[in-house]
Scaffold this motif. Structure first.
Motif, mmCIF file in Angstrom:
data_model
loop_
_atom_site.group_PDB
_atom_site.id
_atom_site.type_symbol
_atom_site.label_atom_id
_atom_site.label_comp_id
_atom_site.label_asym_id
_atom_site.label_seq_id
_atom_site.Cartn_x
_atom_site.Cartn_y
_atom_site.Cartn_z
ATOM 1 N N ALA A 111 -5.751 -24.182 -10.363
ATOM 2 C CA ALA A 111 -5.207 -22.958 -9.876
ATOM 3 C C ALA A 111 -5.644 -22.684 -8.453
ATOM 4 O O ALA A 111 -4.242 -21.952 -8.010
ATOM 5 N N LEU A 112 -6.148 -23.421 -8.252
ATOM 6 C CA LEU A 112 -6.453 -23.594 -6.722
ATOM 7 C C LEU A 112 -5.928 -24.343 -5.622
ATOM 8 O O LEU A 112 -6.448 -24.799 -4.667
ATOM 9 N N LYS A 113 -5.143 -25.093 -6.542
ATOM 10 C CA LYS A 113 -4.327 -26.800 -5.237
ATOM 11 C C LYS A 113 -4.253 -25.890 -4.880
ATOM 12 O O LYS A 113 -4.407 -26.681 -3.392
ATOM 13 N N ASP A 114 -3.024 -24.923 -4.018
ATOM 14 C CA ASP A 114 -2.526 -24.241 -3.371
ATOM 15 C C ASP A 114 -3.396 -23.838 -2.213
ATOM 16 O O ASP A 114 -3.757 -23.658 -0.652
ATOM 17 N N LEU A 115 -4.500 -22.959 -2.685
ATOM 18 C CA LEU A 115 -5.582 -22.598 -1.970
ATOM 19 C C LEU A 115 -6.775 -23.781 -1.006
ATOM 20 O O LEU A 115 -6.752 -22.950 0.142
ATOM 21 N N LEU A 116 -6.911 -23.964 -2.304
ATOM 22 C CA LEU A 116 -7.507 -25.599 -1.370
ATOM 23 C C LEU A 116 -6.909 -26.774 -1.139
ATOM 24 O O LEU A 116 -6.923 -27.789 -2.051
ATOM 25 N N SER A 117 -5.633 -26.848 -0.641
ATOM 26 C CA SER A 117 -5.084 -28.119 -1.070
ATOM 27 C C SER A 117 -5.986 -29.117 -0.085
ATOM 28 O O SER A 117 -5.492 -30.479 -0.226
ATOM 29 N N GLY A 118 -6.691 -29.161 0.690
ATOM 30 C CA GLY A 118 -7.752 -30.038 1.414
ATOM 31 C C GLY A 118 -8.456 -30.939 0.859
ATOM 32 O O GLY A 118 -8.718 -32.015 0.946
ATOM 33 N N TRP A 119 -8.299 -30.283 -0.165
ATOM 34 C CA TRP A 119 -8.838 -31.143 -1.432
ATOM 35 C C TRP A 119 -8.275 -31.461 -3.237
ATOM 36 O O TRP A 119 -7.820 -30.780 -3.047
ATOM 37 N N ASP A 120 -9.023 -33.121 -2.898
ATOM 38 C CA ASP A 120 -8.081 -33.660 -4.768
ATOM 39 C C ASP A 120 -8.598 -32.346 -5.849
ATOM 40 O O ASP A 120 -9.842 -32.110 -5.431
ATOM 41 N N ASP A 121 -8.133 -33.229 -6.827
ATOM 42 C CA ASP A 121 -8.461 -32.283 -8.318
ATOM 43 C C ASP A 121 -10.410 -32.795 -8.585
ATOM 44 O O ASP A 121 -10.880 -31.432 -9.036
ATOM 45 N N HIS A 122 -10.804 -33.445 -8.032
ATOM 46 C CA HIS A 122 -12.357 -34.085 -8.643
ATOM 47 C C HIS A 122 -12.692 -33.086 -7.279
ATOM 48 O O HIS A 122 -13.498 -32.687 -8.377
ATOM 49 N N GLN A 123 -13.240 -32.741 -6.789
ATOM 50 C CA GLN A 123 -13.233 -32.405 -5.525
ATOM 51 C C GLN A 123 -13.310 -30.880 -6.131
ATOM 52 O O GLN A 123 -14.228 -30.267 -5.518
ATOM 53 N N ARG A 124 -11.954 -30.237 -6.000
ATOM 54 C CA ARG A 124 -12.360 -28.351 -6.726
ATOM 55 C C ARG A 124 -12.941 -28.649 -7.841
ATOM 56 O O ARG A 124 -13.387 -27.659 -7.562
ATOM 57 N N LEU A 125 -12.706 -29.137 -8.646
ATOM 58 C CA LEU A 125 -13.826 -29.428 -9.768
ATOM 59 C C LEU A 125 -15.340 -29.005 -9.700
ATOM 60 O O LEU A 125 -15.929 -28.415 -9.999
ATOM 61 N N ARG A 126 -15.213 -30.284 -8.577
ATOM 62 C CA ARG A 126 -17.312 -30.433 -8.061
ATOM 63 C C ARG A 126 -17.012 -29.006 -7.286
ATOM 64 O O ARG A 126 -18.119 -28.426 -7.798
ATOM 65 N N ALA A 127 -16.458 -28.168 -6.601
ATOM 66 C CA ALA A 127 -16.539 -27.584 -6.181
ATOM 67 C C ALA A 127 -16.790 -26.083 -6.490
ATOM 68 O O ALA A 127 -17.343 -25.033 -6.610
ATOM 69 N N LEU A 128 -16.484 -25.867 -7.546
ATOM 70 C CA LEU A 128 -16.162 -24.690 -8.585
ATOM 71 C C LEU A 128 -17.327 -25.004 -9.679
ATOM 72 O O LEU A 128 -17.355 -25.560 -10.495
ATOM 73 N N ASN A 129 -18.178 -23.588 -9.184
ATOM 74 C CA ASN A 129 -19.216 -23.219 -10.178
ATOM 75 C C ASN A 129 -18.779 -22.145 -11.301
ATOM 76 O O ASN A 129 -19.206 -20.821 -10.646
ATOM 77 N N ILE A 130 -18.919 -21.914 -12.774
ATOM 78 C CA ILE A 130 -19.159 -21.016 -13.595
ATOM 79 C C ILE A 130 -19.539 -21.432 -14.554
ATOM 80 O O ILE A 130 -19.553 -21.966 -15.286
ATOM 81 N N SER A 149 -2.819 -17.443 6.218
ATOM 82 C CA SER A 149 -2.153 -16.510 4.641
ATOM 83 C C SER A 149 -2.374 -15.571 3.370
ATOM 84 O O SER A 149 -2.206 -15.381 2.416
ATOM 85 N N ASP A 150 -3.855 -14.574 4.273
ATOM 86 C CA ASP A 150 -4.062 -13.468 3.031
ATOM 87 C C ASP A 150 -4.571 -14.760 1.604
ATOM 88 O O ASP A 150 -4.453 -14.223 0.805
ATOM 89 N N PHE A 151 -5.002 -15.933 2.512
ATOM 90 C CA PHE A 151 -5.742 -16.370 0.714
ATOM 91 C C PHE A 151 -7.208 -15.655 0.271
ATOM 92 O O PHE A 151 -7.231 -16.089 -0.867
ATOM 93 N N LYS A 152 -7.616 -14.993 1.162
ATOM 94 C CA LYS A 152 -8.241 -14.601 0.763
ATOM 95 C C LYS A 152 -8.335 -13.056 -0.365
ATOM 96 O O LYS A 152 -8.805 -13.458 -1.965
#
Length: 648
Positions: A111-130, A149-152
């Protein structure tokens, strides 16, 4: 020496071996593919691999060099027996982690693909910590990330929705200055919602103490969610107030409360109320002038015009004496939507040739709003829907710098305030939202019985002396209240022979108007002999005073003939026998006596019961006279005059 093919293969093999050894000891997948979600942490995998490597080295040394085969077997069995429970526990715990990753972490990373478009799927998965306990959400951001554009706010809403905790509000702590960039969202329990009280008594100690502490121009409007009285000033930028409150929202209580406080401050109040219900309790209170008859819209317009002339007079005096302070004059326009429609209809019916098509009364209201606050003249406009068309389409809506909203919907909020998000309306009588610029506060309007408001206002007028020293004119007098058409009774104008003659008129000869038939009867009954009255006709007629219909209505009221100016205008347009007027300086004027003669029969008919009783007495007297005359039945000397008087 030239490198051979074998040398290249040897170098590649050593490089691949080093890479494989690095992956082995670091816990990374040996094939180089991304680690599947829900697996063991890399440090656990690395520890297990090192333990296996250490056990294999020790076993080989003991088996081949020491040749202690039994010891190797015993240790291997013991280690295996101990490792099985650990592996089972790790598998059980790993199952919960895998479910956590599959159900929450992986979908959120997608779901964060549009907000973090500079990273691929693997990078976003590693960047997310829950963590499994969902105590926080940490997201590592790409270097140089900014809020385009009001991404926050979009990211916060995404976390709020995905975490599934509606009773908590997730807020983010952003780090966009120090490397590495990141944001950490943590849940916070919302503060308990504070609300104004359900009901507030106007005569309570809290409200009365606040009113007593108010300075001139300050008014108590209600109690807020912190149980504090809200005081607003009807001066400066907030001199003009508007209410956009739906039906049942407490407008009447608000106006009654405000008028009572204005009476305390010795103000003059002009009340316009076509509904005839909100402010009638202040009838006959000194300094409170009410115009509440919807049948006399002209009186309401005259009152507004008078207030505009007062503004002009005060501004002239203020120019010569800048330090002059005036007593307050407040115009209250209740049911502004209905008044606007009624006033427009009145103007369309009564405007003369050459008059503007639009209703000019809004020009007077504009004068008050633009020039009144400087000389302590203010307006409180009450509307069910504060549309621009409701205030004459003159741009006056924006001049109401303080607006009270109640029982509103999203469309009304967007049209009047036009901010997001739209607050939730509370459909409760007396619950209003004060909108003053960017400041918003909910209040509960104090309430009291209308009779109690009236009694208190009379006491205040006695305690705080009222004066008209700052009024340079008097409010216009009110026309007699017109009885609604469905409550009017049709009464015969004549009885006896006159009615018989009226009924004998052939159908189609008259216009259907009673006055036409009356004139025909009068002509027959008062027929003169030839030549009689010629000298009177030749005499010069005396000069007759000509007045407008509004003044004629007031003069007739003094004579006991109650007929409004609006009704006379309708008769003038619709009845062919209406007395003719005379145009003077472009205005049509009328003689009071002509209209008095025209409407007096209707007024006399209201006394039919008294006349019937008098007729019974006259019949008895006539019978006595007949006996005195010997039964001849001859008329006395004054009988002809009596007959003429009755017909007139």
């Amino acid at each position: 020496m030239a490198r051979t093919e074998f040398d290249k293969q040897l170098e590649d093999g050593l490089e691949q071996g080093a890479i494989g050894f690095g992956r082995f000891v670091s816990g990374a997948p040996m094939d180089g593919e991304p680690r599947p979600p829900g697996g063991m942490p890399r440090w656990c995998i690395a520890l297990v691999r090192l333990l296996l490597l250490a056990w294999a080295g020790w076993a080989a040394w003991m088996w081949w060099w020491v040749e202690d085969h039994d010891r190797v077997i015993r240790v291997s069995i013991a280690v295996g027996a101990a490792a099985v429970p650990v592996a089972i526990i790790a598998a059980i715990r790993g199952r919960g982690r895998r479910n956590h990753m599959r159900s929450l972490v992986v979908p959120m990373s997608l779901a964060l693909k549009d907000l973090l478009s500079g990273w691929d799927d693997h990078q976003r998965l590693r960047a997310l910590n829950i963590p499994i306990d969902r105590s926080f959400v940490s997201i590592r951001l790409p270097d140089g990330w900014h809020d385009p554009s009001d991404f926050k706010e979009q990211m916060r809403k995404l976390i709020q929705e995905r975490m599934g905790t509606p009773d908590k509000v997730w807020s983010g702590e952003w780090n966009l200055k120090n490397h590495p960039f990141n944001v950490t969202f943590t849940p916070k329990k919302p503060k308990p919602k504070l609300e104004p009280p359900e009901r507030v008594d106007f005569f309570s100690d809290v409200v009365q103490k606040a009113i007593a502490a108010c300075k001139p121009g300050q008014l108590v409007l209600g109690i807020d969610e912190r149980q504090r009285p809200i005081i607003k000033e009807m001066t400066g930028e907030t001199a003009m107030w508007a209410l956009s409150v739906g039906s049942g929202g407490g407008k009447s209580s608000f106006l009654q409360m405000v008028i009572t406080q204005l009476v305390r401050q010795r103000a003059t109040v002009i009340g316009i109320d076509v509904k005839m219900a909100s402010i009638n309790c202040f009838e006959n209170v000194e300094g409170v002038h009410l115009f509440t008859d919807p049948g006399n819209i002209g009186d309401m317009r005259s009152a507004i015009s008078w207030a505009a002339r007062e503004v002009e007079a005060r501004n002239y005096v203020k120019k010569t004496d800048p330090r002059k302070d005036f007593d307050r004059l407040t115009l209250i326009l209740e049911e502004g939507n209905e008044f606007g429609d009624a006033s427009k209809e009145w103007w369309n019916e009564n405007k003369e040739k050459g008059d503007p098509a639009s209703d000019p009364i809004w020009g007077d209201i504009a004068t008050i709003m633009r020039m009144g606050r400087h000389v302590n003249v203010t307006i409180i406009g009450v509307f069910q829907d504060l549309r621009e068309a409701a205030v004459g389409s003159r741009g006056l809506r924006n001049m109401f710098r303080m607006i009270l909203m109640g029982n509103f919907n999203a469309n009304q909020w967007k049209m009047i305030v036009n901010t997001s998000p739209v607050p939730e309306s509370i459909d409760q009588a007396g619950r209003m939202l004060i909108v003053e610029g960017n400041r918003r506060v909910w209040i509960q309007v104090p309430y009291a019985d209308p009779d109690d408001f009236r009694a208190h206002a009379l006491e205040l007028r006695t305690k705080f002396a009222y004066t008209t020293r700052d009024l340079y004119g008097s409010p216009p007098a009110r026309s007699p209240q017109r009885l609604p058409s469905l409550l009017q009774e049709s009464r015969p104008l004549f009885t006896g022979d006159a009615m018989a003659k009226k009924e004998a008129i052939p159908a189609g000869q008259g216009s259907g108007d009673d006055a036409t038939a009356v004139n025909m009867v009068k002509d027959e009954a008062l027929e003169l002999e030839p030549g009689e009255g010629a000298s009177e006709a030749e005499e010069q007629e005396p000069e007759v005073e000509l007045l407008p219909l509004a003044e004629v209505s007031r003069r007739l009221a003094e004579e006991g003939i109650e007929v409004s100016a609006e009704l006379m205008r309708q008769h003038k347009r619709r009845r062919s026998n209406f007395p003719a007027g005379k145009v003077v300086d472009g205005k049509e004027l009328f003689a009071v006596e002509d209209l008095a003669d025209y409407y007096r029969p209707a007024a006399d008919a209201a006394q039919a019961q008294d006349v019937d009783e008098a007729d019974e007495v006259d019949d008895a007297d006539g019978a006595q006279d007949k006996g005195d005359d010997g039964g001849t039945g001859e008329e006395g000397p004054g009988d002809d005059d009596e007959e003429e008087d009755s017909l007139s």
